[in-house]
Design a protein around this motif. Structure first.
Motif, PDB file in Angstrom:
ATOM      1  N   LEU A 268      -9.464 -16.971   5.616  1.00 40.09           N
ATOM      2  CA  LEU A 268      -9.819 -15.919   6.565  1.00 40.09           C
ATOM      3  C   LEU A 268      -8.678 -15.646   7.533  1.00 40.09           C
ATOM      4  N   ILE A 269      -8.089 -16.706   8.066  1.00 42.21           N
ATOM      5  CA  ILE A 269      -6.998 -16.540   9.032  1.00 42.21           C
ATOM      6  C   ILE A 269      -5.783 -15.898   8.377  1.00 42.21           C
ATOM      7  N   LEU A 270      -5.438 -16.344   7.170  1.00 41.33           N
ATOM      8  CA  LEU A 270      -4.260 -15.805   6.481  1.00 41.33           C
ATOM      9  C   LEU A 270      -4.456 -14.368   6.036  1.00 41.33           C
ATOM     10  N   SER A 271      -5.705 -13.956   5.831  1.00 36.20           N
ATOM     11  CA  SER A 271      -5.952 -12.604   5.316  1.00 36.20           C
ATOM     12  C   SER A 271      -5.495 -11.519   6.288  1.00 36.20           C
ATOM     13  N   VAL A 272      -5.527 -11.814   7.601  1.00 36.83           N
ATOM     14  CA  VAL A 272      -5.159 -10.797   8.595  1.00 36.83           C
ATOM     15  C   VAL A 272      -3.659 -10.491   8.569  1.00 36.83           C
ATOM     16  N   PRO A 273      -2.774 -11.508   8.752  1.00 38.21           N
ATOM     17  CA  PRO A 273      -1.344 -11.186   8.675  1.00 38.21           C
ATOM     18  C   PRO A 273      -0.915 -10.741   7.281  1.00 38.21           C
ATOM     19  N   LEU A 274      -1.573 -11.278   6.240  1.00 41.79           N
ATOM     20  CA  LEU A 274      -1.220 -10.889   4.876  1.00 41.79           C
ATOM     21  C   LEU A 274      -1.475  -9.402   4.665  1.00 41.79           C
ATOM     22  N   ARG A 275      -2.629  -8.914   5.140  1.00 35.92           N
ATOM     23  CA  ARG A 275      -2.939  -7.501   4.997  1.00 35.92           C
ATOM     24  C   ARG A 275      -1.910  -6.641   5.724  1.00 35.92           C
ATOM     25  N   ARG A 276      -1.530  -7.066   6.917  1.00 36.13           N
ATOM     26  CA  ARG A 276      -0.579  -6.285   7.714  1.00 36.13           C
ATOM     27  C   ARG A 276       0.811  -6.262   7.072  1.00 36.13           C
ATOM     28  N   VAL A 277       1.234  -7.416   6.536  1.00 37.42           N
ATOM     29  CA  VAL A 277       2.557  -7.489   5.897  1.00 37.42           C
ATOM     30  C   VAL A 277       2.598  -6.616   4.646  1.00 37.42           C
ATOM     31  N   LEU A 278       1.562  -6.734   3.813  1.00 37.78           N
ATOM     32  CA  LEU A 278       1.529  -5.956   2.576  1.00 37.78           C
ATOM     33  C   LEU A 278       1.488  -4.459   2.862  1.00 37.78           C
ATOM     34  N   ARG A 279       0.738  -4.081   3.899  1.00 40.88           N
ATOM     35  CA  ARG A 279       0.656  -2.658   4.231  1.00 40.88           C
ATOM     36  C   ARG A 279       1.978  -2.142   4.802  1.00 40.88           C
ATOM     37  N   SER A 280       2.620  -2.931   5.666  1.00 36.50           N
ATOM     38  CA  SER A 280       3.855  -2.477   6.308  1.00 36.50           C
ATOM     39  C   SER A 280       5.006  -2.341   5.316  1.00 36.50           C
ATOM     40  N   ARG A 281       5.035  -3.188   4.302  1.00 36.54           N
ATOM     41  CA  ARG A 281       6.125  -3.141   3.327  1.00 36.54           C
ATOM     42  C   ARG A 281       5.937  -2.049   2.279  1.00 36.54           C
ATOM     43  N   GLN A 282       4.707  -1.567   2.148  1.00 36.01           N
ATOM     44  CA  GLN A 282       4.408  -0.463   1.225  1.00 36.01           C
ATOM     45  C   GLN A 282       5.034  -0.696  -0.163  1.00 36.01           C
ATOM     46  N   VAL A 283       4.776  -1.885  -0.694  1.00 30.29           N
ATOM     47  CA  VAL A 283       5.292  -2.248  -2.015  1.00 30.29           C
ATOM     48  C   VAL A 283       4.634  -1.384  -3.084  1.00 30.29           C
ATOM     49  N   LYS A 284       5.392  -0.948  -4.067  1.00 33.19           N
ATOM     50  CA  LYS A 284       4.869  -0.160  -5.171  1.00 33.19           C
ATOM     51  C   LYS A 284       5.026  -0.938  -6.479  1.00 33.19           C
ATOM     52  N   ILE A 285       3.975  -0.963  -7.283  1.00 36.41           N
ATOM     53  CA  ILE A 285       4.021  -1.697  -8.545  1.00 36.41           C
ATOM     54  C   ILE A 285       3.439  -0.842  -9.659  1.00 36.41           C
ATOM     55  N   GLY A 286       3.814  -1.165 -10.905  1.00 30.16           N
ATOM     56  CA  GLY A 286       3.263  -0.499 -12.070  1.00 30.16           C
ATOM     57  C   GLY A 286       2.157  -1.340 -12.674  1.00 30.16           C
ATOM     58  N   ASP A 287       1.774  -1.020 -13.897  1.00 24.10           N
ATOM     59  CA  ASP A 287       0.701  -1.763 -14.561  1.00 24.10           C
ATOM     60  C   ASP A 287       1.068  -3.229 -14.781  1.00 24.10           C
TER      61      ASP A 287
END
Length: 256
Positions: free
Chosen positions: A115-134
């Motif tokens: 639960l605690i890790l989910s908050v910074p993880l969500r923010r990091v993933l959103r800020s980096r705007q990583v793009k991936i394929g299939d």
């Protein structure tokens, strides 16, 4: 074993609290795509302990994800949902089995930490705007399966994977609901075989699931009216606080 016996030693006030949180979490989940797995442990752990929490949420999620999938069905990306399910199926089962081997304190530590890790993880993933394929989606789904099988509140990882794969808005929520239905069935099968589905688990799961069904449709009605950043901020504070409380309680059990 009767369902009603699962509510033994639980007061009407406590049941009302669980029901209200279930409705609130379902609305948040319908708006943001996640929330139920992060919020419900905050009221369930003090009532029933940490061990039954993931099985309870897994079963109740069949109701919430079904209603969410129906509400947003036309937006779902079925191809990407199948990719995730195909790659996450085995690791989801392994994660669920690993969870059944934990003690109450161990389960509390796992849930609280996630639960605690989910908050910074969500923010990091959103800020980096990583793009991936299939291919990237498939690889990420393997790791996601382990976490979703054995923890609560890991839904943010699936959302981040789907957004990185190019999905947006209602398509993310709809596809997430379809995937979560599949992984939920896998988890429930493992928990059932391991004897983790007790009367208490079924009773609370049915209560939460039944109360939460209208939440997805309420969320759909409000999705264009409610500022997402407000409920996201409130959710972050609640999740971190709840995670700290769980870890603290587990530490006291281990030390004592």
């Amino acid at each position: 074993m009767t369902i009603v016996s699962g509510f033994a030693d639980i007061s009407i006030f406590q049941l009302l609290l669980v029901a209200l949180m279930a409705l609130f979490a379902s609305i948040i989940g319908g708006l943001a795509g996640y929330g139920t797995g992060a919020l419900m442990p905050l009221v369930l752990v003090p009532l029933v302990g940490a061990e039954p929490v993931v099985p309870i949420i897994a079963i109740s999620a069949l109701f919430t994800n079904s209603s969410r999938a129906i509400a947003y069905l036309r937006y779902a990306d079925r191809r990407r949902a199948l990719i995730v399910l195909a790659c996450a199926a085995l690791t989801t089962a392994l994660g669920a089995y690993g969870y059944t081997r934990l003690t109450n304190a161990g389960a509390a530590l796992v849930i609280g930490t996630m639960l605690i890790l989910s908050v910074p993880l969500r923010r990091v993933l959103r800020s980096r705007q990583v793009k991936i394929g299939d291919t990237g989606l498939a690889a990420g789904s393997v790791g996601y399966g382990v976490l979703v099988g054995g923890t609560s509140g890991s839904g943010v990882i699936l959302l981040s994977l789907l957004m990185a794969a190019g999905l947006e808005g209602a398509a993310v929520i709809a596809t997430d609901a379809m995937v979560s239905l599949g992984t939920g069935l896998i988890k429930i099968s493992v928990f059932g075989l391991a004897g983790a589905v007790t009367a208490q688990v079924l009773a609370f799961a049915l209560l939460i699931g039944g109360i939460a069904i209208p939440g997805a449709f309420l969320a759909k009605a409000f999705v264009e009216r409610m500022p997402v950043h407000i409920h996201t901020a409130i959710l972050d504070v609640a999740v971190i606080t709840g995670g700290l409380v769980m870890i603290s309680a587990a530490a006291r059990q281990l030390i004592g």
